[in-house]
Design a protein around this motif. Structure first.
Motif, PDB file in Angstrom:
ATOM      1  N   LEU A 153      -2.490   8.630   8.512  1.00  0.00           N
ATOM      2  CA  LEU A 153      -2.106   9.899   7.893  1.00  0.00           C
ATOM      3  C   LEU A 153      -3.017  11.041   8.337  1.00  0.00           C
ATOM      4  N   GLU A 154      -4.286  10.734   8.575  1.00  0.00           N
ATOM      5  CA  GLU A 154      -5.211  11.759   9.062  1.00  0.00           C
ATOM      6  C   GLU A 154      -4.828  12.219  10.473  1.00  0.00           C
ATOM      7  N   GLN A 155      -4.273  11.296  11.281  1.00  0.00           N
ATOM      8  CA  GLN A 155      -3.843  11.690  12.628  1.00  0.00           C
ATOM      9  C   GLN A 155      -2.681  12.678  12.566  1.00  0.00           C
ATOM     10  N   LEU A 156      -1.805  12.524  11.579  1.00  0.00           N
ATOM     11  CA  LEU A 156      -0.724  13.491  11.403  1.00  0.00           C
ATOM     12  C   LEU A 156      -1.296  14.855  11.028  1.00  0.00           C
ATOM     13  N   ASP A 192       7.253   2.795   9.897  1.00  0.00           N
ATOM     14  CA  ASP A 192       8.149   3.277   8.842  1.00  0.00           C
ATOM     15  C   ASP A 192       7.493   4.383   8.030  1.00  0.00           C
ATOM     16  N   MET A 193       6.246   4.130   7.618  1.00  0.00           N
ATOM     17  CA  MET A 193       5.539   5.099   6.780  1.00  0.00           C
ATOM     18  C   MET A 193       5.295   6.411   7.519  1.00  0.00           C
ATOM     19  N   ALA A 194       4.846   6.318   8.789  1.00  0.00           N
ATOM     20  CA  ALA A 194       4.506   7.526   9.539  1.00  0.00           C
ATOM     21  C   ALA A 194       5.743   8.383   9.807  1.00  0.00           C
ATOM     22  N   ARG A 195       6.846   7.750  10.150  1.00  0.00           N
ATOM     23  CA  ARG A 195       8.057   8.526  10.418  1.00  0.00           C
ATOM     24  C   ARG A 195       8.576   9.170   9.125  1.00  0.00           C
ATOM     25  N   TYR A 196       8.405   8.483   8.005  1.00  0.00           N
ATOM     26  CA  TYR A 196       8.790   9.077   6.720  1.00  0.00           C
ATOM     27  C   TYR A 196       7.885  10.275   6.409  1.00  0.00           C
ATOM     28  N   ALA A 197       6.584  10.102   6.639  1.00  0.00           N
ATOM     29  CA  ALA A 197       5.632  11.173   6.333  1.00  0.00           C
ATOM     30  C   ALA A 197       5.845  12.397   7.214  1.00  0.00           C
ATOM     31  N   ARG A 199       8.350  14.003   7.992  1.00  0.00           N
ATOM     32  CA  ARG A 199       9.304  14.995   7.482  1.00  0.00           C
ATOM     33  C   ARG A 199       8.617  16.067   6.642  1.00  0.00           C
ATOM     34  N   TYR A 200       7.401  15.800   6.186  1.00  0.00           N
ATOM     35  CA  TYR A 200       6.676  16.773   5.363  1.00  0.00           C
ATOM     36  C   TYR A 200       5.771  17.687   6.199  1.00  0.00           C
ATOM     37  N   ASP A 205       7.859  16.351  14.546  1.00  0.00           N
ATOM     38  CA  ASP A 205       9.158  15.693  14.484  1.00  0.00           C
ATOM     39  C   ASP A 205       8.946  14.177  14.589  1.00  0.00           C
ATOM     40  N   GLN A 206       9.840  13.415  13.997  1.00  0.00           N
ATOM     41  CA  GLN A 206       9.713  11.960  14.054  1.00  0.00           C
ATOM     42  C   GLN A 206       9.650  11.453  15.489  1.00  0.00           C
ATOM     43  N   ASP A 207      10.364  12.121  16.392  1.00  0.00           N
ATOM     44  CA  ASP A 207      10.372  11.690  17.789  1.00  0.00           C
ATOM     45  C   ASP A 207       9.049  11.981  18.501  1.00  0.00           C
ATOM     46  N   ASP A 208       8.175  12.784  17.874  1.00  0.00           N
ATOM     47  CA  ASP A 208       6.868  13.056  18.477  1.00  0.00           C
ATOM     48  C   ASP A 208       5.933  11.857  18.355  1.00  0.00           C
TER      49      ASP A 208
END
Length: 451
Positions: A153-156, A192-197, A199-200, A205-208
């Motif tokens: 999550l920190e990487q996001l 799963d978790m990262a692609r869901y996160a 969206r916020y 983008d999920q494809d990134d």
């Protein structure tokens, strides 16, 4: 055989994992009053149910529900939280280091025993790969699962807050090495978790996101069979996960992952799940080991060539009596460990009472694996399942196996609530260094956020 006297026989259980906890649990239920004392020495006051670590990392289960407190489960045993550093079985003594002895600078404790159950488990098997020790993240403990969740999550957050494309790409690239249970399930749940996160985050983008699974052999999840392993590869690749078979990690210096196929991938996340090896304690004993460093055991779970020493699980090389070929050993997995623990405890009791011992015999019935929420593969009793049925079976099986009714109820409640509400995607990185803010404030004489 040693008979109970005024001073009860001491059974020393080394390790509080699957074998240690279940063996001690069976012993405390079956021992007569005053017949023997069970002393469990474990570096942690809890047992970790490792199959739930991927879901704990993804936030589907609270980390505290993945662990089972030994003191509440083993009320009829003595628990010593410490690390056994050496064993002298000829003298029937164990050398134990505890937090108290280290803090006081005192010498380690010498603990005598009559019967030894040695089950320290295993540790991650690493290789001398440049950069691995500095940048790799393990996945065997609940602390590592929590740390990995926070890290992802920190990487996001890093990617969202920078305009540097190189930093952003490296932050959004996640490399997992090892195509066994731990690697595949951890990758699938966290993807799963990262692609869901994502969206916020308004600028992600999920494809990134880029997930890479590196496996040195030509297949993943060998326990579920070749056909289901191929299905798992297709499923992961269908989710845009880069699965690289017959590929090894050559280096990861300076946060650049270099693979044996010549490709280079700047990445700030490298998760290492490429196997385990026997606990180093085994080499610090006078007990016989095989070529792989595991204890040589008889079918009745006695350590070969010595008396009053028993072992099972990851630490033990136990003959598989159900195999069609001689020399085959039981796989070091949880399915065997839990069943071996029960037989081991029964044989220790039989030995104390002068009864005949029973050989361990259990045919491997198959495996289940999760590929993320509502996705999975399974091979049980010759039946192959995939998709939602396999995922449901995976959850049902592990819910039935997690110790204590308390934990079963809590995990089931969390799964039910997770189905009704959205995922929690908060990162609590400060948990890994909770005194950082106070230390900074104390060092400057004022709150770090003060103007």
């Amino acid at each position: 055989m040693k008979e109970a006297t005024k001073e009860a026989t001491r059974i020393l259980v080394v390790g509080g994992g699957y074998v240690g906890m279940y063996a001690a649990l069976h012993l405390q239920r079956k021992l007569r009053k005053g017949e023997a004392e069970v002393l469990v020495v474990s570096p942690d006051p809890y047992m970790t149910y490792q199959p739930f670590l991927p879901e704990a990392a993804a936030g589907s289960i609270s980390p505290r529900h993945v662990v089972v407190p030994l003191r509440s489960v083993l009320k009829g045993c003595r628990l010593l939280v410490g690390e056994v550093s050496a064993l002298d079985h000829a003298a029937r003594t164990a050398t134990v280091r505890t937090a108290a002895t280290e803090e006081a600078g005192a010498s380690a404790l010498t603990v005598p025993y009559d019967e030894l159950v040695i089950a320290p488990g295993s540790v991650s098997r690493t290789l001398p790969i440049p950069g691995l020790a500095e940048h790799g993240i393990g996945f065997k403990t609940v602390e590592e699962a929590i740390g990995l969740r926070n890290h992802v999550l920190e990487q996001l957050d890093i990617a969202s807050s920078t305009r540097d494309p190189e930093v952003r790409d490296a932050a959004l690239t996640f490399v997992f090495v090892g195509g066994g249970y731990a690697g595949v399930e951890a990758l699938a749940e966290l993807e799963d978790m990262a692609r869901y996160a994502a969206r916020y985050y308004h600028n992600i983008d999920q494809d990134d996101l880029r997930f890479i699974l590196v496996e040195a052999t030509g297949r993943i999840l060998p326990e579920v069979g070749e056909e289901m392993g191929r299905y798992a590869v297709r499923e992961l690749r269908g989710r845009n996960i880069d699965v690289r078979l017959d590929t090894r990690l050559d280096s990861c210096e300076n946060r650049v992952v270099v693979l044996s196929d010549g490709s280079r991938h700047p990445a700030r996340t490298l998760v290492w799940t490429a196997g385990v090896k026997p606990h180093p304690l085994l080499a610090a004993t006078d007990l016989p080991l095989n070529a792989r460093g595991r204890l040589k055991c008889r079918p009745d779970l006695r350590v070969e060539g010595v008396d009053h020493a028993w072992s099972a699980g990851d630490a033990a090389a136990v003959p598989d009596l159900t195999a069609h070929e001689p020399g085959v050993e039981c796989a070091p997995n949880a399915q065997h460990a839990v069943r071996q623990a029960k037989v081991l405890a029964g044989n220790v009791l039989c030995s104390l009472r002068g009864h005949s011992l029973m050989d361990y015999r259990h045919k491997y019935v198959g495996s289940v694996a999760s590929l993320g929420l509502h996705k999975g593969v399974a091979y049980l009793y010759g039946q192959k399942l995939k998709g939602y049925p396999a995922w449901f079976l995976h959850r049902a099986y592990h819910l039935s196996r997690v110790p204590t009714f308390n934990r079963k109820a809590r995990v089931l409640a969390e799964w039910t609530l997770a189905g009704l509400f959205k995922r929690e995607i908060v990162s609590l990185g400060s948990l890994e260094n909770p005194r950082a803010e106070f230390e900074l404030a104390a060092g400057t004489g004022r709150h770090p956020e003060a103007g």
